[in-house]
Enzyme design. Structure first.
Site, PDB file in Angstrom:
ATOM      1  N   ASP A  13       0.684  -7.019  11.751  1.00 27.44           N
ATOM      2  CA  ASP A  13       1.614  -7.056  12.888  1.00 27.44           C
ATOM      3  C   ASP A  13       3.049  -7.313  12.451  1.00 27.44           C
ATOM      4  O   ASP A  13       3.849  -7.842  13.221  1.00 27.44           O
ATOM      5  CB  ASP A  13       1.194  -8.126  13.916  1.00 27.44           C
ATOM      6  CG  ASP A  13      -0.260  -8.020  14.324  1.00 27.44           C
ATOM      7  OD1 ASP A  13      -0.655  -6.932  14.752  1.00 27.44           O
ATOM      8  OD2 ASP A  13      -1.000  -9.020  14.199  1.00 27.44           O
ATOM      9  N   ASN A  38      -8.810  -0.642  14.183  1.00 31.63           N
ATOM     10  CA  ASN A  38      -8.551  -2.069  14.374  1.00 31.63           C
ATOM     11  C   ASN A  38      -7.075  -2.370  14.218  1.00 31.63           C
ATOM     12  O   ASN A  38      -6.600  -3.425  14.633  1.00 31.63           O
ATOM     13  CB  ASN A  38      -9.357  -2.906  13.377  1.00 31.63           C
ATOM     14  CG  ASN A  38      -9.127  -2.491  11.932  1.00 31.63           C
ATOM     15  OD1 ASN A  38      -8.783  -1.351  11.641  1.00 31.63           O
ATOM     16  ND2 ASN A  38      -9.340  -3.419  11.020  1.00 31.63           N
ATOM     17  N   HIS A  41      -0.187   0.348  15.196  1.00 32.88           N
ATOM     18  CA  HIS A  41       1.211   0.448  14.792  1.00 32.88           C
ATOM     19  C   HIS A  41       2.048   0.775  16.016  1.00 32.88           C
ATOM     20  O   HIS A  41       1.858   1.809  16.654  1.00 32.88           O
ATOM     21  CB  HIS A  41       1.386   1.513  13.713  1.00 32.88           C
ATOM     22  CG  HIS A  41       0.881   1.079  12.376  1.00 32.88           C
ATOM     23  ND1 HIS A  41       1.040   1.821  11.231  1.00 32.88           N
ATOM     24  CD2 HIS A  41       0.243  -0.051  11.991  1.00 32.88           C
ATOM     25  CE1 HIS A  41       0.502   1.173  10.205  1.00 32.88           C
ATOM     26  NE2 HIS A  41       0.006   0.048  10.652  1.00 32.88           N
ATOM     27  N   GLN A 224      -2.454  -3.199   8.729  1.00 31.35           N
ATOM     28  CA  GLN A 224      -2.716  -4.638   8.659  1.00 31.35           C
ATOM     29  C   GLN A 224      -1.766  -5.307   7.662  1.00 31.35           C
ATOM     30  O   GLN A 224      -0.603  -4.952   7.605  1.00 31.35           O
ATOM     31  CB  GLN A 224      -4.191  -4.885   8.363  1.00 31.35           C
ATOM     32  CG  GLN A 224      -5.087  -4.282   9.445  1.00 31.35           C
ATOM     33  CD  GLN A 224      -6.468  -3.969   8.953  1.00 31.35           C
ATOM     34  OE1 GLN A 224      -6.651  -3.209   8.004  1.00 31.35           O
ATOM     35  NE2 GLN A 224      -7.457  -4.551   9.587  1.00 31.35           N
ATOM     36  N   GLY A 332      14.240 -10.562  13.326  1.00 36.58           N
ATOM     37  CA  GLY A 332      15.253 -11.598  13.155  1.00 36.58           C
ATOM     38  C   GLY A 332      15.810 -12.060  14.485  1.00 36.58           C
ATOM     39  O   GLY A 332      16.192 -13.223  14.648  1.00 36.58           O
TER      40      GLY A 332
END
Length: 423
Positions: A13, A38, A41, A224, A332
Site C-alpha cells: 500500500d 490480493n 494498485h 505488495q 508527504g
C-alpha cells in the site's frame, strides 16, 4: 535497452500504482512479476480513482504494452470483472495486454481452501485476504497447479476436475463450517476462462528476451511490499510470493545483470493491513488521524490499515535486500499539521540497541528508539516544486537520505498523478 524495477519497501500500500502511472510514458513495456488479486494498485487522475488488481498499471497509457508474468497468479473471475471495469475507457485490451502461459490459475477451490485454512487457525489467523493466493502458490511449488497455458489443452477440464477433487478432500479435512455452492462457482469460473482465451498468451521469457534485444524499455512492477516477502518478510505474516527484486527475475525470466534502476517506494509513515508485528504502530489519536487523513483503507479488502511512524530500521533493510538505487516518498501531505514527527532510528532489542532488522520483531522483543522532528502546518497538495516544500519537510527528507544512503527523487503530495514533485 532499459530494464528498471519498481517495488514497495514496506508492508504494501505504498503507492506503487501511482508512480508506475507517472513513469509509464518513459517505457514501452510494463510487466507485473508476482502476486495476484490480493494486491490493489490505486491510480487517480482527472479526479477519478481506479483500482487495478492483476492488470499492470500501464494499461491507461495508449503506447505501452502490459505483461502479466509467470510469477503472477490469476483468478479468471476477478480478472474478467477487472477487464469489464475498464471497458468504459475504450481501451484496446487485446492489443495492450498479454499473459504468460506459465502464470498459475486460481481455482474456486483455492479460495475455499484459503477460507477453510484461515478459519481453522482461530486466534492464530495471519490475516489472509481469502483470495486463494496461498493455496495457489502451494500448488505451484508442490507441482500440482494449473497454468494459463493449460487452458489451451484438450484435457483442461479433466485436469481441473482432478485438482478440484483433491482440494475438496483437503477442505473436508479442515472440518470447519464453510457454506458454498461449488457448481455455481465452477460455472462462473469456466465462463471466465472462455473470456480469458480471447487474450494473447505468450512464452513471456522469450518475449522479454526479444524485447531487450530490440532495445525496448521495460518497467517491472511489483505488488505488495518487501516486508511481506515470503523469505525476507515478517514470516509467517507474509504473502506467498517473492515481493523483492529477486522476484522480478524469477517472475519474468529477466537476468539479474539486465536490471539497471531499482525504484523503492515508501510512505512518509508506515501502514500495515492484517496481523503481524509492527514496531512503530500507533494506538492513539495520532495513528487515527493518519488513517483518516491518509484514507488508509485497503483497496481490495476495505480493511482499515494500521498506522505508525516511519521505521528506518525496516526501510534500510528493505533497501539493502532490493539494491534500491532511487527512493520515492509517498503521502508527504498526510503528515501536514502534526506538531511533532517521530522516526524510528534503532530498535531496543532484548535490552540492547541495534540498527539492523532482526529475525523476530514481536513486541515483547522490540521497542522502537525515536528521533523527533518539528512538524509543519502548510498544505502541500498544491505545491509543484521541491523548493516550495516547507523547510521542516526538507529536513525530514534529507535525514532519511543521510540514514539510508540512497537519494529520494520523488515526493508525492497528493493522490493525483499531477501531485508529484521531482527532486
Amino acid at each position: 535497452m532499459t530494464v528498471d524495477l519498481l517495488l514497495g519497501l514496506q508492508w504494501g500500500d505504498e503507492g506503487k500504482g501511482k508512480i508506475v502511472d507517472v513513469l509509464t510514458s518513459n517505457y514501452d513495456i510494463i510487466a507485473r512479476f508476482q502476486g495476484g488479486p490480493n494486491a490493489g494498485h490505486t491510480l487517480e487522475f482527472d479526479g477519478i480513482k481506479h483500482v487495478l488488481r492483476t492488470i499492470p498499471s500501464g494499461i491507461f497509457h495508449k503506447d505501452s504494452v502490459n505483461i502479466i508474468g509467470n510469477g503472477v497468479v490469476i483468478d479468471p473471475v476477478v480478472f474478467q470483472k477487472e477487464i469489464e471495469g475498464l471497458e468504459k475507457f475504450n481501451l484496446d485490451i487485446k492489443k495492450k495486454l498479454i499473459i504468460s502461459r506459465k502464470a498459475h490459475l486460481i481455482l474456486p477451490t483455492h479460495r475455499l481452501l484459503d477460507a477453510a485454512s484461515e478459519a481453522s487457525k482461530g486466534k492464530a489467523k495471519i490475516g489472509s485476504t481469502l483470495k486463494g493466493i496461498g493455496p495457489t502458490y502451494m500448488d505451484k511449488t508442490g507441482r500440482n497447479g494449473l497454468r494459463v497455458g493449460d487452458i489451451e489443452l484438450e484435457d483442461f477440464k479433466e485436469r481441473y476436475r482432478s485438482l478440484a477433487d483433491k482440494h475438496e478432500a483437503m477442505i473436508a479435512f479442515y472440518d470447519v463450517n464453510i457454506q458454498y455452492n461449488l457448481a455455481e462457482l465452477e460455472k462462473e469460473f469456466f465462463e471466465a476462462i472462455e473470456e480469458l482465451k480471447k487474450l494473447d498468451f505468450i512464452d513471456s521469457e522469450e518475449y522479454m528476451h526479444q524485447a531487450q534485444k530490440a532495445g525496448k524499455s521495460i518497467l517491472c512492477e511489483g505488488a505488495q511490499g518487501s516486508l511481506l516477502d515470503v523469505d525476507f518478510g515478517t514470516y509467517p505474516f507474509v504473502t506467498s510470493s517473492n515481493t523483492t527484486a529477486a522476484g522480478a527475475c524469477t517472475g519474468l525470466g529477466i537476468a539479474p545483470n539486465k536490471i539497471k534502476e531499482v525504484y523503492g517506494i515508501f510512505k512518509a509513515y508506515v501502514t500495515r493491513v492484517g496481523s503481524g508485528p509492527f514496531p512503530t504502530e500507533l494506538f492513539d489519536e495520532v495513528g487515527a488521524t493518519m488513517a483518516r487523513v491518509g484514507n488508509e483503507f485497503g483497496s481490495v479488502t476495505g480493511r482499515q490499515r494500521r498506522c505508525g511512524w516511519l521505521d528506518l530500521v525496516a526501510l534500510k533493510y528493505a533497501v539493502q535486500v532490493n539494491g534500491v538505487t532511487q527512493l520515492m516518498m509517498m503521502k508527504g501531505d498526510v503528515l501536514s499539521g502534526f506538531e511533532t514527527l517521530k522516526v524510528c532510528t534503532e530498535y531496543n532489542y532484548k535490552g540492547q540497541n541495534i540498527s539492523h532488522f532482526p529475525y523476530n520483531i514481536e513486541p515483547e522483543n522490540v521497542t522502537p528508539v525515536y528521533k523527533e522532528f518539528k512538524g509543519w502546518k502548510q498544505d502541500l497538495t498544491g505545491l509543484t516544486t521541491y523548493d516550495q516544500l516547507p523547510v521542516e519537510l526538507k529536513e525530514y527528507i534529507e535525514f532519511i537520505e543521510k540514514e539510508i544512503e540512497v537519494p529520494i527523487k520523488i515526493v508525492s503530495v497528493g493522490p493525483d498523478r499531477k501531485q508529484t514533485i521531482t527532486k
